[in-house]
Design a protein around this motif. Structure first.
Motif, PDB file in Angstrom:
ATOM      1  N   GLY A   1      -1.582  11.625   5.180  1.00  0.00           N
ATOM      2  CA  GLY A   1      -2.170  12.279   6.349  1.00  0.00           C
ATOM      3  C   GLY A   1      -3.572  12.820   6.109  1.00  0.00           C
TER       4      GLY A   1
ATOM      5  N   GLY B   1      -6.173  10.634   5.249  1.00  0.00           N
ATOM      6  CA  GLY B   1      -7.123   9.525   5.363  1.00  0.00           C
ATOM      7  C   GLY B   1      -7.140   8.575   4.179  1.00  0.00           C
TER       8      GLY B   1
ATOM      9  N   ASN C   1       7.878   0.832  10.941  1.00  0.00           N
ATOM     10  CA  ASN C   1       6.963   1.642  10.131  1.00  0.00           C
ATOM     11  C   ASN C   1       5.744   2.047  10.969  1.00  0.00           C
TER      12      ASN C   1
ATOM     13  N   ILE D   1       0.877  -1.173   0.000  1.00  0.00           N
ATOM     14  CA  ILE D   1       0.000   0.000   0.000  1.00  0.00           C
ATOM     15  C   ILE D   1       0.905   1.209   0.000  1.00  0.00           C
TER      16      ILE D   1
ATOM     17  N   LYS E   1      -5.472   0.794  13.898  1.00  0.00           N
ATOM     18  CA  LYS E   1      -6.703   1.577  14.049  1.00  0.00           C
ATOM     19  C   LYS E   1      -7.877   0.876  13.361  1.00  0.00           C
TER      20      LYS E   1
ATOM     21  N   HIS F   1       0.146   2.174  12.658  1.00  0.00           N
ATOM     22  CA  HIS F   1      -0.952   2.913  13.291  1.00  0.00           C
ATOM     23  C   HIS F   1      -2.241   2.753  12.484  1.00  0.00           C
TER      24      HIS F   1
ATOM     25  N   GLY G   1      -4.730   6.478   3.129  1.00  0.00           N
ATOM     26  CA  GLY G   1      -4.214   5.163   3.516  1.00  0.00           C
ATOM     27  C   GLY G   1      -5.305   4.344   4.185  1.00  0.00           C
ATOM     28  N   GLN G   2      -6.009   4.985   5.097  1.00  0.00           N
ATOM     29  CA  GLN G   2      -7.098   4.291   5.797  1.00  0.00           C
ATOM     30  C   GLN G   2      -8.175   3.846   4.798  1.00  0.00           C
TER      31      GLN G   2
ATOM     32  N   VAL H   1       0.729   5.695  -0.526  1.00  0.00           N
ATOM     33  CA  VAL H   1       0.016   6.945  -0.787  1.00  0.00           C
ATOM     34  C   VAL H   1       1.057   7.981  -1.221  1.00  0.00           C
TER      35      VAL H   1
HETATM   36  C1  LIG Z   1       1.484   4.134   5.414  1.00  0.00           C
HETATM   37  C2  LIG Z   1       0.702   5.016   4.445  1.00  0.00           C
HETATM   38  C3  LIG Z   1       0.091   4.161   3.343  1.00  0.00           C
HETATM   39  C4  LIG Z   1      -0.402   5.742   5.209  1.00  0.00           C
HETATM   40  O1  LIG Z   1      -1.126   6.537   4.306  1.00  0.00           O
HETATM   41  P1  LIG Z   1      -1.817   7.924   4.763  1.00  0.00           P
HETATM   42  O2  LIG Z   1      -2.718   8.343   3.659  1.00  0.00           O
HETATM   43  O3  LIG Z   1      -0.783   8.888   5.205  1.00  0.00           O
HETATM   44  O4  LIG Z   1      -2.658   7.407   6.020  1.00  0.00           O
HETATM   45  P2  LIG Z   1      -3.873   8.130   6.762  1.00  0.00           P
HETATM   46  O5  LIG Z   1      -3.878   9.592   6.433  1.00  0.00           O
HETATM   47  O6  LIG Z   1      -5.116   7.350   6.483  1.00  0.00           O
HETATM   48  O7  LIG Z   1      -3.517   7.876   8.295  1.00  0.00           O
HETATM   49  C5  LIG Z   1      -2.272   8.246   8.804  1.00  0.00           C
HETATM   50  C6  LIG Z   1      -2.331   8.005  10.298  1.00  0.00           C
HETATM   51  O8  LIG Z   1      -1.001   7.770  10.778  1.00  0.00           O
HETATM   52  C7  LIG Z   1      -0.751   8.657  11.862  1.00  0.00           C
HETATM   53  N1  LIG Z   1       0.697   8.877  11.836  1.00  0.00           N
HETATM   54  C8  LIG Z   1       1.409   9.692  11.020  1.00  0.00           C
HETATM   55  N2  LIG Z   1       2.730   9.548  11.274  1.00  0.00           N
HETATM   56  C9  LIG Z   1       2.851   8.615  12.252  1.00  0.00           C
HETATM   57  C10 LIG Z   1       3.939   8.010  12.930  1.00  0.00           C
HETATM   58  N3  LIG Z   1       5.197   8.352  12.646  1.00  0.00           N
HETATM   59  N4  LIG Z   1       3.678   7.054  13.861  1.00  0.00           N
HETATM   60  C11 LIG Z   1       2.411   6.686  14.153  1.00  0.00           C
HETATM   61  N5  LIG Z   1       1.319   7.209  13.531  1.00  0.00           N
HETATM   62  C12 LIG Z   1       1.538   8.172  12.597  1.00  0.00           C
HETATM   63  C13 LIG Z   1      -1.607   9.869  11.563  1.00  0.00           C
HETATM   64  O9  LIG Z   1      -1.840  10.620  12.735  1.00  0.00           O
HETATM   65  C14 LIG Z   1      -2.878   9.178  11.061  1.00  0.00           C
HETATM   66  O10 LIG Z   1      -3.610   8.628  12.134  1.00  0.00           O
HETATM   67  P3  LIG Z   1      -5.016   9.241  12.658  1.00  0.00           P
HETATM   68  O11 LIG Z   1      -5.968   9.179  11.489  1.00  0.00           O
HETATM   69  O12 LIG Z   1      -5.397   8.316  13.776  1.00  0.00           O
HETATM   70  O13 LIG Z   1      -4.699  10.645  13.076  1.00  0.00           O
HETATM   71  C15 LIG Z   1       1.615   6.102   3.799  1.00  0.00           C
HETATM   72  O14 LIG Z   1       2.271   6.791   4.832  1.00  0.00           O
HETATM   73  C16 LIG Z   1       2.660   5.558   2.844  1.00  0.00           C
HETATM   74  O15 LIG Z   1       2.409   5.431   1.644  1.00  0.00           O
HETATM   75  N6  LIG Z   1       3.871   5.258   3.366  1.00  0.00           N
HETATM   76  C17 LIG Z   1       4.970   4.729   2.521  1.00  0.00           C
HETATM   77  C18 LIG Z   1       4.675   3.322   2.074  1.00  0.00           C
HETATM   78  C19 LIG Z   1       4.472   2.370   3.241  1.00  0.00           C
HETATM   79  O16 LIG Z   1       5.145   2.456   4.242  1.00  0.00           O
HETATM   80  N7  LIG Z   1       3.538   1.442   3.054  1.00  0.00           N
HETATM   81  C20 LIG Z   1       3.232   0.435   4.048  1.00  0.00           C
HETATM   82  C21 LIG Z   1       3.896  -0.854   3.723  1.00  0.00           C
HETATM   83  S1  LIG Z   1       3.544  -2.124   4.928  1.00  0.00           S
END
Ligand SMILES: CC(C)(COP(=O)(O)OP(=O)(O)OC[C@H]1O[C@@H](n2cnc3c(N)ncnc32)[C@H](O)[C@@H]1OP(=O)(O)O)[C@@H](O)C(=O)NCCC(=O)NCCS
Length: 156
Positions: free
Chosen positions: A101, A103, A132, A93, A141, A137, A105-106, A95
């Protein structure tokens, strides 16, 4: 954020490949990464995951914004190992950095759960790097919990 899911296409691969490789690279344990040459590692790892990123073992789904902008993607398929039952498996996955940040990813993880339910799966699994925090998180969640811990110890 308003998003629309569409099937991934070959034209998406120039975004998907570098993103997937970067995620895998970032997830490598520090002691392993520091001994690796990035380019050599990429050509080795690309071959290992090619069938998942481009082949028919998985489906690629892309999230687009209202103007067709590329917001992110998932790579999803099935996996069974410990028991005869095959589960849905979220292989990757991602984004786009400018859209994190918000929503998305969720929303993608929830969509993956619906994909799995439509296929009759009773469970969806994934693997995530211990470091990660953001991804963990999002998963926790949405109800995922750790089932096994992959451990390592450098030997001297
Ligand atoms: C992981 C990923 C998909 C999340 O996507 P996103 O669109 O940013 O996610 P969301 O906006 O839905 O949610 C982010 C949540 O993480 C929280 N968050 C942000 N940084 C954080 C950190 N360092 N530690 C813990 N939580 C964190 C935010 O507060 C938010 O939570 P909340 O809704 O409870 O406030 C995105 O960061 C990404 O593409 N990362 C790189 C690729 C990756 O790591 N993929 C996962 C492979 S297993």
């Amino acid at each position: 954020m308003d998003l629309r899911m569409r099937k991934g296409r070959r034209a998406d691969l120039p975004i998907i490949w570098p993103a997937t490789l970067q995620t895998a690279w970032d997830d490598l344990p520090e002691d392993e990464r520091k001994g690796l040459d990035r380019q050599a590692w990429e050509s080795h790892f690309r071959k290992k995951i090619e069938q998942y990123v481009e082949g028919n073992r998985t489906e690629r789904w892309v999230a687009e914004g209202p103007s067709g902008e590329f917001l992110g993607y998932i790579i999803i398929g099935e996996s069974g190992f410990l028991t005869p039952e095959v589960h849905a498996f979220l292989y990757d996955i991602w984004v786009a950095p400018d859209h994190r940040g918000k929503g998305i990813g969720q929303a993608l993880v929830e969509w993956a759960g619906d994909w799995a339910r439509r296929r009759g799966h009773r469970k969806i699994k994934l693997e995530v790097g211990e470091g990660n925090g953001r991804a963990r998180h999002v998963y926790e969640k949405l109800g995922f919990s750790a089932e096994r811990r992959y451990m390592g110890k450098p030997l001297r």
